[in-house]
Design an enzyme around this catalytic site. Structure first.
Site, PDB file in Angstrom:
ATOM      1  N   SER A   1      64.597  15.699  39.607  1.00 43.78           N
ATOM      2  CA  SER A   1      65.205  15.460  40.915  1.00 43.78           C
ATOM      3  C   SER A   1      65.048  16.669  41.831  1.00 43.78           C
ATOM      4  O   SER A   1      64.863  16.516  43.047  1.00 43.78           O
ATOM      5  CB  SER A   1      66.683  15.084  40.760  1.00 43.78           C
ATOM      6  OG  SER A   1      67.428  16.148  40.199  1.00 43.78           O
TER       7      SER A   1
ATOM      8  N   HIS B   1      69.462  27.166  37.467  1.00 48.57           N
ATOM      9  CA  HIS B   1      70.364  26.946  36.335  1.00 48.57           C
ATOM     10  C   HIS B   1      71.675  26.386  36.883  1.00 48.57           C
ATOM     11  O   HIS B   1      72.146  26.819  37.936  1.00 48.57           O
ATOM     12  CB  HIS B   1      70.614  28.269  35.605  1.00 48.57           C
ATOM     13  CG  HIS B   1      71.444  28.109  34.361  1.00 48.57           C
ATOM     14  ND1 HIS B   1      70.937  27.631  33.173  1.00 48.57           N
ATOM     15  CD2 HIS B   1      72.762  28.356  34.132  1.00 48.57           C
ATOM     16  CE1 HIS B   1      71.891  27.586  32.267  1.00 48.57           C
ATOM     17  NE2 HIS B   1      73.013  28.020  32.823  1.00 48.57           N
TER      18      HIS B   1
ATOM     19  N   ASP C   1      67.394  32.725  31.207  1.00 48.65           N
ATOM     20  CA  ASP C   1      68.458  32.884  32.209  1.00 48.65           C
ATOM     21  C   ASP C   1      68.917  34.323  32.420  1.00 48.65           C
ATOM     22  O   ASP C   1      70.072  34.564  32.788  1.00 48.65           O
ATOM     23  CB  ASP C   1      69.685  32.028  31.817  1.00 48.65           C
ATOM     24  CG  ASP C   1      69.327  30.573  31.650  1.00 48.65           C
ATOM     25  OD1 ASP C   1      68.434  30.094  32.362  1.00 48.65           O
ATOM     26  OD2 ASP C   1      69.941  29.914  30.778  1.00 48.65           O
TER      27      ASP C   1
END
Length: 301
Positions: free
Chosen positions: A99, A195, A236
Site C-alpha cells: 500500500s 517502520h 531498524d
C-alpha cells in the site's frame, strides 16, 4: 573555515564533480551567497551568512568547526523548471500488498513527487505489490534466490540490475528481508525504510506488521506512529529522517491502531520521498539527516 557568529564556524562541502562541462548549472541554497571556487575539477563553497538552525525537531547548534553536507542534485540536461533537478529514479522493495508502494507510485504519476518508480523488487513474486507493479507496467525483480523463488537474484546481481535501471534511491515499503551489505555499500545514504512505530521503540528483528502494534498496546504506550529512516546493516537501526505521532487510545485493538498508523504512513512516506527527490536532505556532522524547508532554506526539521 568562515565565522558565522560567536562560537560558530562552518564549511559547506559540495560533492566532487569530475569531468564537468562548463555549461553545468548548479542551484545553490539561498543562504550560500559566498564565493564559489573551481580548482582541479572540484567545486568548493565558503559561506559568510549565518545559519539560524531552527525547527520543532532541531534545537542543537553546530559547534565550532562543525560541518554539514548538502545533498545537491546536479544536471546539465533535462532540468525540471520547478525543482532545478532531474526526475529521480526509484526502486521500491515490498513483501506484501504494497500500500505504501501504491501511494508513492500514485504521487509520482500525479507529479507531487519528482520521481519515477522504475522497478519493483520483491521476495514474493505473487504478492499484491508485484501484481500492482505488473498492472502498471513496472518491471518486477525477484530477490533473494530461495527455494520458494528459485529465479531470484543473488546480491551482486541485484546491484547490477539496479544499476541498469539507473536507480537513484531505494525505498523499502514492507520488505521483510534484511538488506545485504553489498546493496548498502552500493547505495550509501540512499536507502529508506518505513517502520510502523516510533523508533527506536518496538523495532528490530521480529518486530513487523501486527506484532508491532500488539507490543505497543501491551506496553501501555500512549503514542505510536510511523518512522522513516535510512537503512544500515541491521534491522531498524539506521538514522531517523522523519516521524509522525499517532495517539494510542485506551480502547484500541491492534487492528485499529494499525489502521490509524498506516494512514499516516502513506502521507509521511510520500512527503519523505518528495524531499529526497528535491535534494533537500542535509547531513549534520554527527550523521543525523535533516530536512531543509522548501519555503525557508534557513529552517530545518
Amino acid at each position: 573555515m568562515e565565522s558565522l557568529g560567536p562560537g560558530l564556524r562552518t564549511s559547506l562541502k559540495l560533492p566532487v564533480i569530475r569531468n564537468t562541462p562548463e555549461s553545468l548549472f548548479l542551484r545553490l541554497p539561498s543562504f550560500c551567497s559566498g564565493r564559489l571556487a573551481r580548482t582541479s575539477n572540484c567545486l568548493s563553497l565558503r559561506t559568510r551568512n549565518r545559519l539560524p538552525f531552527r525547527g520543532s525537531c532541531l534545537n542543537n547548534r553546530l559547534e565550532s568547526g562543525g560541518r554539514v553536507e548538502i545533498a545537491a542534485s546536479l544536471s546539465s540536461e533535462g532540468e525540471d523548471v520547478k525543482h532545478g533537478v532531474k526526475k529521480k529514479k526509484l526502486a521500491v522493495f515490498v513483501s506484501g500488498g504494497g500500500s505504501n508502494f501504491r501511494s508513492i507510485h500514485e504521487a509520482c504519476v500525479a507529479g507531487s513527487v519528482h520521481g519515477e518508480v522504475v522497478v519493483l523488487v520483491t521476495n514474493k513474486g505473487g504478492c499484491g505489490g508485484a501484481v500492482y507493479a505488473r498492472d502498471n507496467d513496472i518491471p518486477v525483480v525477484l530477490f533473494p534466490r530461495t527455494k520458494e523463488e528459485p529465479n531470484g537474484l543473488f546480491a551482486s546481481d541485484l546491484v547490477a540490475a539496479l544499476r541498469r535501471y539507473e536507480v537513484d534511491f531505494i525505498l523499502l515499503a514492507g520488505y521483510l528481508k534484511l538488506i545485504p551489505m553489498e546493496l548498502i555499500q552500493a547505495y550509501p545514504k540512499s536507502i529508506l525504510n518505513i517502520h510502523p512505530s516510533l523508533l527506536p521503540a518496538f523495532g528490530g528483528k521480529g518486530y513487523f506488521g501486527m506484532k508491532v502494534h500488539k507490543a505497543v498496546i501491551a506496553s501501555g504506550a500512549r503514542y505510536s506512529g510511523p518512522t522513516i529512516h535510512f537503512v544500515d546493516e541491521h534491522y531498524d537501526t539506521g538514522r531517523i529522517l522523519a516521524q509522525r505521532v499517532v495517539p494510542v487510545l485506551a480502547t484500541d485493538t491492534a487492528e485499529e491502531l494499525a489502521a490509524r498508523v498506516l494512514k499516516e504512513e502513506h502521507r509521511l512516506y510520500v512527503e519523505a520521498v518528495a524531499t529526497i527527490c528535491q535534494g533537500r536532505i542535509v547531513w549534520r556532522e554527527d550523521g543525523v539527516p535533516l530536512i531543509r524547508s522548501i519555503d525557508d532554506p534557513n529552517l530545518y526539521s
